[in-house]
Design an enzyme around this catalytic site. Structure first.
Site, mmCIF file in Angstrom:
data_model
loop_
_atom_site.group_PDB
_atom_site.id
_atom_site.type_symbol
_atom_site.label_atom_id
_atom_site.label_comp_id
_atom_site.label_asym_id
_atom_site.label_seq_id
_atom_site.Cartn_x
_atom_site.Cartn_y
_atom_site.Cartn_z
ATOM 1 N N GLN A 1 0.841 -1.194 0.000
ATOM 2 C CA GLN A 1 0.000 0.000 0.000
ATOM 3 C C GLN A 1 0.873 1.239 0.000
ATOM 4 O O GLN A 1 1.902 1.296 0.673
ATOM 5 C CB GLN A 1 -0.915 -0.002 1.239
ATOM 6 C CG GLN A 1 -1.937 1.123 1.275
ATOM 7 C CD GLN A 1 -1.446 2.360 2.025
ATOM 8 O OE1 GLN A 1 -0.474 2.298 2.775
ATOM 9 N NE2 GLN A 1 -2.106 3.492 1.815
ATOM 10 N N SER A 2 0.511 2.242 -0.802
ATOM 11 C CA SER A 2 1.213 3.519 -0.889
ATOM 12 C C SER A 2 2.660 3.293 -1.308
ATOM 13 O O SER A 2 2.917 2.767 -2.391
ATOM 14 C CB SER A 2 1.115 4.258 0.443
ATOM 15 O OG SER A 2 1.592 5.582 0.327
ATOM 16 N N ALA A 3 3.634 3.631 -0.445
ATOM 17 C CA ALA A 3 5.028 3.385 -0.794
ATOM 18 C C ALA A 3 5.285 1.901 -1.023
ATOM 19 O O ALA A 3 6.144 1.533 -1.830
ATOM 20 C CB ALA A 3 5.944 3.912 0.308
#
Length: 477
Positions: free
Chosen positions: A116-118
């Site tokens: 998730q995200s990074a």
């Protein structure tokens, strides 16, 4: 390395090896860990997903270096150290799974990367590792809000970031050997000070082209076919990705120009790239951007979040991806982690208890949303298709999740999870015009710097470039 959640059947000589999901956490590449939010929030705990799979999967969560410890880059790091060490840490975890997960009943040939995200952005970089010639060590992937900031100017802006960190650590002009000798508390303080110097909404470090592991920005490798063709992907974004990163300080055209200039190095400003970005996101006339905040949010959304979804969809092909939009209010970046990592304890989930307290009467619906979303994901992890084991008779019920159609301006056939359940929509946040524009920007800034790999130069329509590869080399030597 990290945590391994293994169901009992795998440890009892269960005859069939179980599929494995390896989770990569987010945090903007500058903070976070596999258990940094526990015990307050049980994120990155795989017990909910394992339970939803009927104990038919293994969940692994890793740690990796972040901030300057994990993502310093630039020419000094290329020559004296190893850029993108955070990505190498992640790869070491995937290698461990491949080599040893069979000892606890896991199947090393059925590994799903999930981030998730990074974490999602990291997985995207692994897919294009060494121009797509390096096996990423997983066969499928779930990318939730894959995110990263454009960093490409290896000998310019990126090198200056290295020099700023070295100066803060008392190692000015002394290179990597000095940093290796420095006390960790001094390095930690230098890391904190480096992050504080950044313009709001931007980050000092992150995955960076180094001419070797990461040759150039992912969209450019994807668009030239230089990626590892894994079996399939689930690609997801929220409906308000950038909102938590925008503080409202940009109030005028001048403020907006300063914000854009903070992201892009001087040579792109001189070539007019920043002017083209400012014009593309103009606030005037019939523009859909009615305020400076709208403009900033749109720039961050398109460049750092949602266009990654379109780039991956177009490159892998509609038949190899499933697209999801998470729109449960408020739809902020990271809020999809709540239902994904909900786990039942004593007959009720912590998520259901929280929802019942905040908004009495919707606790059951909130818990049902988590069950439904988890059923899609675990079905994909187990079978390669999110529909096979989805919860049909559920509140809210799931819908058949078809492959998307990405030929038009908006991607069609995207499953949307809203406040009252699931539906199929057209995705207005991955528009082709905007994403093609950012592909042109990526190609232009890379070419202007002379950083394009000679065998993967992407043509663009923004500026004239004399020699796109004049400063390209093989990175760390």
């Amino acid at each position: 390395m990290g945590n391994r959640h293994v169901p009992g059947k795998a440890l009892k000589a269960y005859p069939e090896k179980l599929p494995v999901v390896v989770f990569v956490y987010g945090g903007g590449y500058v903070f976070g860990s596999k258990d940094s939010l526990q015990p307050e929030l049980p994120f990155y705990d795989g017990t909910g997903l394992i339970s939803q799979s009927d104990n038919n999967m293994i969940f692994v969560a890793m740690n990796y270096r972040v901030g300057a410890f994990g993502f310093l880059a630039g020419t000094t790091m290329e020559n004296e150290g190893i850029p993108n060490t955070g990505l190498w840490d992640q790869r070491a975890a995937f290698q461990w799974v491949k080599d040893y997960i069979s000892l606890v009943g896991g199947d090393p040939t059925r590994v799903t990367a999930m981030g998730q995200s990074a974490g999602g952005g990291s997985i995207m970089h692994h897919i294009i590792g060494q121009g797509g010639k390096l096996d990423p060590l997983f066969s499928k992937a779930i990318l939730l809000s894959p995110a990263f900031e454009y960093m490409w100017d290896r000998g310019g802006t990126v090198q200056k970031t290295f020099e700023a960190f070295a100066r803060l650590a008392g190692c000015e002009s002394q290179g990597v050997p000095c940093l290796r000798r420095a006390d960790t508390s001094i390095l930690a303080n230098a890391n904190t000070q480096l992050m504080k110097q950044q313009c709001s909404g931007t980050f000092a470090v992150g995955p960076t082209p180094d001419g070797s592991y990461i040759r150039q920005l992912p969209v450019l490798e994807l668009s030239t076919g230089n990626f590892w063709d894994i079996e399939s992907l689930i690609l997801s974004h929220t409906t308000a990705e950038p909102n938590v990163f925008v503080n409202g300080l940009v109030q005028t055209d001048s403020d907006f120009k300063s914000f854009v200039d903070a992201i892009f190095p001087n040579y792109t400003q001189a070539a007019g790239i920043t002017d083209k970005i400012i014009a593309f996101y103009a606030v005037s006339g019939q523009s859909k951007y009615k305020s400076q905040t709208d403009r900033v949010q749109a720039v961050l959304r398109d460049s750092s979040f949602t266009c990654n979804i379109r780039h991956l969809t177009e490159s892998f092909g509609d038949s190899e991806v499933w697209n999801l939009q998470y729109g449960v209010s408020p739809g902020w970046h990271g809020t999809d982690l709540f239902p994904i990592f909900s786990s039942k304890l004593g007959g009720k989930s912590w998520l259901e208890n929280l929802a019942a307290r905040v908004t009495p009467g919707i606790g059951s619906l909130t818990s049902g949303t988590s069950i439904a979303l988890q059923s899609y994901l675990t079905s994909y992890i187990l079978t390669g298709d999110p529909n096979t084991n989805r919860k049909i008779f559920n509140l809210p019920p799931t819908v058949k999740w078809n492959h998307p159609s990405s030929q038009g301006e908006q991607i069609l056939g995207v499953v949307n999870l809203g406040n009252w359940g699931f539906s199929t929509v057209r995705d207005g946040q991955t528009e082709k015009t905007a994403c093609d524009f950012w592909k042109d920007v990526a190609a232009a800034v890379t070419g202007l710097g002379g950083y394009s790999p000679p065998d993967a130069v992407v043509q663009q329509r923004l500026v004239d470039v004399q020699d796109s590869s004049v400063n390209y080399n093989g990175g760390n030597r």
